[in-house]
Design a protein around this motif. Sequence first.
Motif, PDB file in Angstrom:
ATOM      1  N   UNK A 237       0.842  -1.200   0.000  1.00 45.11           N
ATOM      2  CA  UNK A 237       0.000   0.000   0.000  1.00 45.11           C
ATOM      3  C   UNK A 237       0.881   1.256   0.000  1.00 45.11           C
ATOM      4  N   UNK A 238       0.426   2.333  -0.640  1.00 50.46           N
ATOM      5  CA  UNK A 238       1.251   3.541  -0.724  1.00 50.46           C
ATOM      6  C   UNK A 238       1.228   4.325   0.577  1.00 50.46           C
ATOM      7  N   UNK A 239       2.325   5.006   0.905  1.00 45.34           N
ATOM      8  CA  UNK A 239       2.303   5.925   2.040  1.00 45.34           C
ATOM      9  C   UNK A 239       1.481   7.164   1.697  1.00 45.34           C
ATOM     10  N   UNK A 240       1.024   7.865   2.716  1.00 48.62           N
ATOM     11  CA  UNK A 240       0.361   9.147   2.483  1.00 48.62           C
ATOM     12  C   UNK A 240       1.397  10.131   1.951  1.00 48.62           C
ATOM     13  N   UNK A 241       1.118  10.822   0.852  1.00 48.05           N
ATOM     14  CA  UNK A 241       2.095  11.765   0.293  1.00 48.05           C
ATOM     15  C   UNK A 241       2.466  12.854   1.304  1.00 48.05           C
ATOM     16  N   UNK A 242       3.719  13.292   1.293  1.00 44.95           N
ATOM     17  CA  UNK A 242       4.167  14.293   2.279  1.00 44.95           C
ATOM     18  C   UNK A 242       3.345  15.570   2.278  1.00 44.95           C
ATOM     19  N   UNK A 243       2.861  16.006   1.109  1.00 49.51           N
ATOM     20  CA  UNK A 243       2.088  17.250   1.068  1.00 49.51           C
ATOM     21  C   UNK A 243       0.750  17.130   1.795  1.00 49.51           C
ATOM     22  N   UNK A 244       0.297  15.901   2.027  1.00 48.73           N
ATOM     23  CA  UNK A 244      -0.954  15.701   2.762  1.00 48.73           C
ATOM     24  C   UNK A 244      -0.734  15.621   4.271  1.00 48.73           C
ATOM     25  N   UNK A 245       0.486  15.683   4.703  1.00 50.41           N
ATOM     26  CA  UNK A 245       0.803  15.626   6.124  1.00 50.41           C
ATOM     27  C   UNK A 245       1.179  17.004   6.643  1.00 50.41           C
ATOM     28  N   UNK A 246       0.644  18.030   5.993  1.00 52.97           N
ATOM     29  CA  UNK A 246       0.870  19.410   6.393  1.00 52.97           C
ATOM     30  C   UNK A 246      -0.374  19.951   7.100  1.00 52.97           C
TER      31      UNK A 246
ATOM     32  N   UNK B  13       3.913   6.624  10.761  1.00 56.53           N
ATOM     33  CA  UNK B  13       2.663   5.926  11.049  1.00 56.53           C
ATOM     34  C   UNK B  13       1.743   5.876   9.835  1.00 56.53           C
ATOM     35  N   UNK B  14       1.905   6.814   8.916  1.00 52.76           N
ATOM     36  CA  UNK B  14       1.079   6.843   7.710  1.00 52.76           C
ATOM     37  C   UNK B  14       1.741   6.112   6.544  1.00 52.76           C
ATOM     38  N   UNK B  15       2.701   5.255   6.852  1.00 53.47           N
ATOM     39  CA  UNK B  15       3.361   4.410   5.857  1.00 53.47           C
ATOM     40  C   UNK B  15       2.997   2.956   6.129  1.00 53.47           C
ATOM     41  N   UNK B  16       2.118   2.333   5.338  1.00 50.62           N
ATOM     42  CA  UNK B  16       1.644   0.983   5.643  1.00 50.62           C
ATOM     43  C   UNK B  16       2.724  -0.088   5.681  1.00 50.62           C
ATOM     44  N   UNK B  17       3.880   0.160   5.110  1.00 53.62           N
ATOM     45  CA  UNK B  17       4.971  -0.809   5.234  1.00 53.62           C
ATOM     46  C   UNK B  17       5.357  -1.025   6.688  1.00 53.62           C
ATOM     47  N   UNK B  18       4.990  -0.089   7.568  1.00 59.23           N
ATOM     48  CA  UNK B  18       5.280  -0.208   8.995  1.00 59.23           C
ATOM     49  C   UNK B  18       4.107  -0.810   9.771  1.00 59.23           C
ATOM     50  N   UNK B  19       3.057  -1.209   9.072  1.00 59.78           N
ATOM     51  CA  UNK B  19       1.882  -1.795   9.718  1.00 59.78           C
ATOM     52  C   UNK B  19       1.982  -3.320   9.645  1.00 59.78           C
ATOM     53  N   UNK B  20       1.851  -3.975  10.782  1.00 59.72           N
ATOM     54  CA  UNK B  20       1.957  -5.426  10.839  1.00 59.72           C
ATOM     55  C   UNK B  20       0.648  -6.039  11.326  1.00 59.72           C
ATOM     56  N   UNK B  21       0.272  -7.160  10.729  1.00 59.97           N
ATOM     57  CA  UNK B  21      -0.918  -7.895  11.138  1.00 59.97           C
ATOM     58  C   UNK B  21      -0.487  -9.127  11.931  1.00 59.97           C
ATOM     59  N   UNK B  22      -1.158  -9.351  13.061  1.00 57.00           N
ATOM     60  CA  UNK B  22      -0.836 -10.469  13.943  1.00 57.00           C
ATOM     61  C   UNK B  22      -2.068 -11.350  14.129  1.00 57.00           C
ATOM     62  N   UNK B  23      -1.815 -12.605  14.443  1.00 57.51           N
ATOM     63  CA  UNK B  23      -2.889 -13.547  14.726  1.00 57.51           C
ATOM     64  C   UNK B  23      -2.526 -14.349  15.964  1.00 57.51           C
TER      65      UNK B  23
ATOM     66  N   UNK C 221      -7.080   6.702  10.240  1.00 58.44           N
ATOM     67  CA  UNK C 221      -6.599   8.007   9.796  1.00 58.44           C
ATOM     68  C   UNK C 221      -5.872   7.868   8.458  1.00 58.44           C
ATOM     69  N   UNK C 222      -5.070   6.835   8.327  1.00 60.16           N
ATOM     70  CA  UNK C 222      -4.374   6.597   7.052  1.00 60.16           C
ATOM     71  C   UNK C 222      -5.357   6.543   5.896  1.00 60.16           C
ATOM     72  N   UNK C 223      -6.419   5.782   6.054  1.00 62.66           N
ATOM     73  CA  UNK C 223      -7.369   5.613   4.951  1.00 62.66           C
ATOM     74  C   UNK C 223      -8.112   6.907   4.638  1.00 62.66           C
TER      75      UNK C 223
END
Length: 231
Positions: free
Chosen positions: A22-31, A179-189, A225-227
């Motif tokens: 999944x793509x990260x939120x673009x930097x201009x949207x984190x202003x 936190x707005x970069x999904x590569x840092x999001x992990x799913x656990x079971x 928030x990411x979505x």
Amino acid sequence: MSRPTAILDPSACPVTRSDADLPPVPPERLQPAWLRQHLAARAHTTPFLQGDGPRPDFMPDRSPAAASVLVPLVQRPDGLQVLLTRRTAHLRSHAGQISFPGGRQEPGDADVVATALREAQEEIGLLANELEVIARLPVYATVTRFQVTPVVALVSPDHTLQLDAFEVAAAFEVPLAFLMTPAHHQHHSFDNGGLQRQFLSMPWQSPGGEEYFIWGATAAMLRNLYHLLVV
């Protein structure tokens, strides 16, 4: 506010996947200016993750209750930082977990925004004149039957904190971009009494080497928030 669970060490639960595709939120949207405009009309959007409850097997007699958390975005020169807390180890619920400041709405609170501001002042000493509320995010339902409204606020970099030593062990900042970069999001079971349960985490290591395992409802609200920001 985070999910209650029988897991002794959630960080030890197997990672089933990450979201590096999944793509990260673009930097201009984190202003700040973009966030003010974009989030203002998003409170009634259906959240990507609607909640981790309620469940019929957990607290079936408890009635739903309104609650809120403050999502403080500290305006630093190198970008917005999310201010989070680590709860003290002796608390009866959510001990040691990473949380936003927040809690149950009290009768004297005018609305959920007032609840979030009151809780932030009580827990970490953050004053209303040190922040600017810019949005309410969609409600997140917890397994403990709280209907939680995340309240987003921009925080002055000159703010001062005074932690409630009984409830808050530490306060720390994580870059919003991380936190707005999904590569840092992990799913656990994990197995819970024969039922497979899942949760999301966003592990963070500070520049000083301190490790923070952000998971449960806190991670889920950040994922919501990411979505909101990526579309």
